[in-house]
Write a protein that holds these residues in place. Structure first.
Motif, PDB file in Angstrom:
ATOM      1  N   PHE A   1       0.834  -1.211   0.000  1.00 26.99           N
ATOM      2  CA  PHE A   1       0.000   0.000   0.000  1.00 26.99           C
ATOM      3  C   PHE A   1       0.865   1.257   0.000  1.00 26.99           C
ATOM      4  O   PHE A   1       0.584   2.216  -0.711  1.00 26.99           O
TER       5      PHE A   1
ATOM      6  N   HIS B   1      -2.511   3.898  -3.558  1.00 24.77           N
ATOM      7  CA  HIS B   1      -3.762   3.139  -3.420  1.00 24.77           C
ATOM      8  C   HIS B   1      -4.804   3.988  -2.710  1.00 24.77           C
ATOM      9  O   HIS B   1      -4.858   4.028  -1.483  1.00 24.77           O
ATOM     10  N   PHE B   2      -5.594   4.701  -3.507  1.00 29.34           N
ATOM     11  CA  PHE B   2      -6.693   5.490  -2.956  1.00 29.34           C
ATOM     12  C   PHE B   2      -7.982   4.731  -3.256  1.00 29.34           C
ATOM     13  O   PHE B   2      -8.680   5.009  -4.234  1.00 29.34           O
ATOM     14  N   CYS B   3      -8.278   3.758  -2.412  1.00 22.84           N
ATOM     15  CA  CYS B   3      -9.405   2.857  -2.684  1.00 22.84           C
ATOM     16  C   CYS B   3     -10.723   3.579  -2.992  1.00 22.84           C
ATOM     17  O   CYS B   3     -11.457   3.119  -3.864  1.00 22.84           O
TER      18      CYS B   3
ATOM     19  N   CYS C   1     -11.016   4.111  -6.644  1.00 17.49           N
ATOM     20  CA  CYS C   1     -10.505   3.036  -7.496  1.00 17.49           C
ATOM     21  C   CYS C   1     -11.641   2.155  -7.986  1.00 17.49           C
ATOM     22  O   CYS C   1     -12.450   1.664  -7.194  1.00 17.49           O
TER      23      CYS C   1
ATOM     24  N   LYS D   1     -11.531  -0.776  -8.945  1.00 16.58           N
ATOM     25  CA  LYS D   1     -11.394  -2.176  -8.537  1.00 16.58           C
ATOM     26  C   LYS D   1     -11.884  -2.398  -7.100  1.00 16.58           C
ATOM     27  O   LYS D   1     -12.029  -3.531  -6.645  1.00 16.58           O
ATOM     28  N   SER D   2     -12.108  -1.323  -6.392  1.00 20.75           N
ATOM     29  CA  SER D   2     -12.480  -1.438  -4.987  1.00 20.75           C
ATOM     30  C   SER D   2     -13.679  -2.376  -4.810  1.00 20.75           C
ATOM     31  O   SER D   2     -14.661  -2.284  -5.535  1.00 20.75           O
TER      32      SER D   2
ATOM     33  N   CYS E   1     -10.990  -6.202  -5.337  1.00 20.68           N
ATOM     34  CA  CYS E   1      -9.523  -6.156  -5.362  1.00 20.68           C
ATOM     35  C   CYS E   1      -8.920  -7.146  -4.364  1.00 20.68           C
ATOM     36  O   CYS E   1      -9.314  -7.188  -3.192  1.00 20.68           O
TER      37      CYS E   1
ATOM     38  N   LEU F   1      -5.728  -7.289  -3.237  1.00 20.06           N
ATOM     39  CA  LEU F   1      -4.877  -6.653  -2.221  1.00 20.06           C
ATOM     40  C   LEU F   1      -5.736  -6.081  -1.091  1.00 20.06           C
ATOM     41  O   LEU F   1      -5.455  -6.280   0.102  1.00 20.06           O
ATOM     42  N   GLN F   2      -6.796  -5.397  -1.475  1.00 18.98           N
ATOM     43  CA  GLN F   2      -7.704  -4.812  -0.485  1.00 18.98           C
ATOM     44  C   GLN F   2      -8.353  -5.908   0.367  1.00 18.98           C
ATOM     45  O   GLN F   2      -8.421  -5.806   1.594  1.00 18.98           O
TER      46      GLN F   2
ATOM     47  N   ARG G   1      -1.263   1.393  -9.100  1.00 16.81           N
ATOM     48  CA  ARG G   1      -1.736   0.314  -8.213  1.00 16.81           C
ATOM     49  C   ARG G   1      -1.042  -1.012  -8.474  1.00 16.81           C
ATOM     50  O   ARG G   1      -1.445  -2.037  -7.923  1.00 16.81           O
TER      51      ARG G   1
ATOM     52  N   VAL H   1      -5.402  -6.346  -8.898  1.00 13.27           N
ATOM     53  CA  VAL H   1      -5.661  -4.989  -8.400  1.00 13.27           C
ATOM     54  C   VAL H   1      -6.188  -4.128  -9.547  1.00 13.27           C
ATOM     55  O   VAL H   1      -6.517  -4.642 -10.612  1.00 13.27           O
ATOM     56  N   GLY H   2      -6.252  -2.826  -9.342  1.00 14.98           N
ATOM     57  CA  GLY H   2      -6.907  -1.954 -10.321  1.00 14.98           C
ATOM     58  C   GLY H   2      -5.965  -1.299 -11.301  1.00 14.98           C
ATOM     59  O   GLY H   2      -5.940  -0.069 -11.390  1.00 14.98           O
TER      60      GLY H   2
HETATM   61  S1  SF4 Z   1      -5.993  -1.546  -6.407  1.00 14.19           S
HETATM   62 FE1  SF4 Z   1      -7.094  -2.343  -4.641  1.00 14.19          FE
HETATM   63  S2  SF4 Z   1      -5.919  -1.627  -2.875  1.00 14.19           S
HETATM   64 FE2  SF4 Z   1      -5.287  -0.402  -4.652  1.00 14.19          FE
HETATM   65  S3  SF4 Z   1      -6.609   1.415  -4.634  1.00 14.19           S
HETATM   66 FE3  SF4 Z   1      -7.632  -0.105  -5.916  1.00 14.19          FE
HETATM   67  S4  SF4 Z   1      -9.025  -1.197  -4.513  1.00 14.19           S
HETATM   68 FE4  SF4 Z   1      -7.533  -0.103  -3.247  1.00 14.19          FE
END
Ligand code: SF4
Ligand code: SF4
Ligand code: FES
Lengths: 250, 179
Positions: A90, A95-97, A100, A102-103, A106, A108-109, A144, A201-202
Motif C-alpha cells: 500500500f 492506493h486510494f481505494c 478506485c 477495482k475497490s 480487489c 490486495l484490499q 496500483r 488490483v486496479g
Molecule cells: S488496487 Fe485495490 S488496494 Fe489499490 S486502490 Fe484499488 S481497490 Fe484499493
C-alpha cells in the motif's frame, strides 16, 4: 490412498507434483496469496503465502508437497509478517481505494480486510506514475501495480502476445508496455485477452464500466477472500478451465 | 459510576464525512453519552482541547494549522485515533503529492481558463499549505486507526465500544473497509 502432510495440525492429502498451496486449497485450507493464480505457474514473488516448513520459512506456492512435512501457516508470527507485506504494498504505490474502480473486487484490499490491516503505518512514497489512457477501450493505472506479473504471464502464455513486461530492479521495478511508443494503443491487446482478466488490483481496466456494481454487491463485500479463494481452487489436479477470480465483475 | 471518559474530535484536511458517519450511530449516541463527555469537537464548538482520554482525528495534514491542532491533540489525549482514509493515507487531498505545490497553485489560480486575472491567495489569516499532504502517523504517534471513506457508523460504534471496554478493537468482515 495418497500421501499427506500436516498443515496447522490437519492432515492434507496431495497428488504428486502439487505444491503445498495447491494441495492446501484443494483440501479446503486457505493460505493467503496474491501472485499465485490457480491457472498459472507459480511466480513466488509476493511472499504473502509464506509458511513455516519444519521450522523454516518458505513460499507455499512454490514449495512442492512432500509426505510428512510439518507446515505452519495460520499463526500470529506469519500473519504479522503478511500484514507488513500488505502495508508495504500500500505504501509503495498510490492506493486510494475510494476512487478506485477495482475497490470491492480487489485482492490486495481483500487481503488487507482479512488480515485486519487498519492502516499502512509506513511513510507513503506517493510515486509519480502517469496513467496510460491511449487505448480506446482499456485504461492502465500504474499507480496500483503490485508487480505480480500475472498480466505478463497471461499475455505471453495464454494470449500468445507479449503486451506487458516488468522492467527495472528493486524499488525502481515497474510494469511496462511492449510497444515502440510504450503506449498500449500500439499493442495488439484485445478486450477478450486473458491479460484483461487476471490483474488482482486496479491496473488493467476496461473503460466505461467502472463503478457499475453497487457497493454491497461487489465480490468481497459478500464474503471474505479466505472463503472465496477456496471456491477458485481446482478440486483435482489437472483441471484447467475458468475460475471465479477471473470472472468479469461488470 | 466511574468518571466519564473525555473525548475530543476534530477534522483537519478532511470533508467532515467521518464526523457525519459518527453521527450515524444515531440513538446509540445517547448510550455513548452515558460513558463519555465531549471536549473540543465540532459537536459543541469548544475551540481548544484540554486533557482528554481519547482524541479522534479526521483528515490528513495539509497546512500549518493542521500541524498545530494535531500537536495540541497529541499533547492532551492519552489515546489518539486516526479516523478515515484521509487521516490514514492522506486520501483525496494527497492525490496532489506527486505534483509540485507551486505548479498546482499556479494552475488553479492563474492559468486555468477563467482565472487568468486571479491571484494566489496570501491573506495572513490563511494557513500556509504544506509541500505535501501527510497521513497523521507521519507527524505524531497514532495509537489506533479506523479505516473507511468514511467508516460506517456501525464500524465506529464497534471500534469505540471495544476500546471503551478495554479490548483490542477489531472490525472484521463487513465493517473493515478502505472505501
Ligand atoms: S488496487 Fe485495490 S488496494 Fe489499490 S486502490 Fe484499488 S481497490 Fe484499493
Ligand atoms: S498490472 Fe496487475 S497483473 Fe500486471 S503485474 Fe501489475 S498488478 Fe500484476
Ligand atoms: S502467492 Fe506465493 S509468493 Fe505470491
Amino acid at each position: 490412498m495418497s500421501d499427506t502432510f500436516q498443515l496447522d495440525g490437519a492432515a492434507v492429502p496431495f497428488e504428486p507434483g502439487q505444491t503445498v498451496m495447491q494441495a492446501a486449497l484443494a483440501a479446503g485450507h486457505y493460505i493467503p496469496h496474491l501472485c499465485y493464480h490457480p491457472e498459472f505457474k507459480p511466480h513466488g514473488s509476493c511472499k504473502l503465502c509464506t509458511i513455516k516448513v519444519n521450522g523454516r520459512t518458505t513460499a507455499s506456492c512454490t514449495m512442492p508437497a512432500e509426505a510428512g512435512l510439518s507446515v505452519e501457516s495460520d499463526i500470529e508470527e506469519l500473519n504479522a509478517l503478511r500484514r507488513t507485506l500488505v502495508q508495504m504494498l500500500f505504501a509503495e504505490g498510490n492506493h486510494f481505494c475510494p476512487s478506485c474502480e477495482k475497490s470491492g473486487n480487489c485482492v490486495l484490499q481483500a487481503l488487507g480486510y482479512d488480515l485486519e490491516v487498519h492502516a499502512t503505518g509506513f511513510r507513503h512514497l506517493y510515486p509519480d506514475r502517469p496513467i496510460d489512457a491511449s487505448h480506446p477501450d482499456i485504461l492502465l493505472d500504474f499507480n496500483r501495480c503490485v508487480l505480480c506479473e500475472l498480466c505478463v504471464r497471461a499475455s505471453s502464455e495464454v494470449d500468445g502476445k507479449n503486451v506487458f513486461a516488468l522492467a527495472g530492479r528493486g524499488i525502481t521495478k515497474h510494469l511496462i508496455v511492449n510497444s515502440e511508443s510504450g503506449l498500449l494503443k500500439d499493442t495488439d491487446i484485445a478486450l477478450t485477452d486473458k491479460a484483461m482478466e487476471v490483474c488482482p488490483v486496479g491496473v488493467i481496466l476496461k473503460k466505461r464500466v467502472g463503478f457499475s456494481q453497487p457497493i454491497g454487491e461487489r465480490r468481497y463485500d459478500q464474503r471474505p477472500i479466505s472463503a472465496q479463494a477456496l471456491d477458485d481452487a481446482p478440486r483435482q489436479t489437472g483441471t484447467g478451465g475458468s475460475c471465479a477470480a477471473c470472472e468479469d465483475p461488470s | 459510576m466511574s468518571k466519564k471518559l473525555r473525548v475530543a474530535t476534530t477534522s483537519l484536511a478532511g470533508c467532515f464525512g467521518c464526523h457525519m458517519s459518527f453521527l450515524d450511530i444515531d440513538e446509540r449516541l445517547l448510550t455513548l453519552l452515558d460513558l463519555v463527555e465531549f471536549d473540543r469537537s465540532p459537536i459543541n464548538d469548544i475551540k481548544h482541547c484540554g486533557p482528554c482520554d481519547i482524541g479522534i482525528i479526521e483528515g490528513g495534514v495539509c497546512n500549518a494549522e493542521n500541524v498545530h491542532v494535531l500537536h495540541e491533540f497529541r499533547k492532551n489525549c492519552k489515546i489518539l485515533i486516526a479516523i478515515g482514509a484521509c487521516a490514514i493515507n492522506g486520501g483525496l487531498p494527497a492525490q496532489r503529492n506527486h505534483l509540485d505545490l507551486g505548479s498546482c497553485l499556479t494552475e488553479v489560480y492563474l492559468t486555468e481558463p477563467g482565472l487568468a486575472h486571479g491571484h494566489i491567495p496570501n491573506d495572513p489569516e490563511l494557513p500556509l499549505p504544506l509541500d505535501k499532504v501527510h497521513p497523521l502517523h507521519e507527524v505524531v504517534k497514532i495509537d489506533y486507526f479506523i479505516p473507511g471513506c468514511p467508516p460506517s457508523g456501525d464500524a465506529i460504534w464497534k471500534f469505540l465500544t471495544d476500546l471503551i471496554a478495554g479490548k483490542t478493537p477489531e472490525l472484521g468482515h463487513g465493517l473493515i473497509k478502505y472505501d
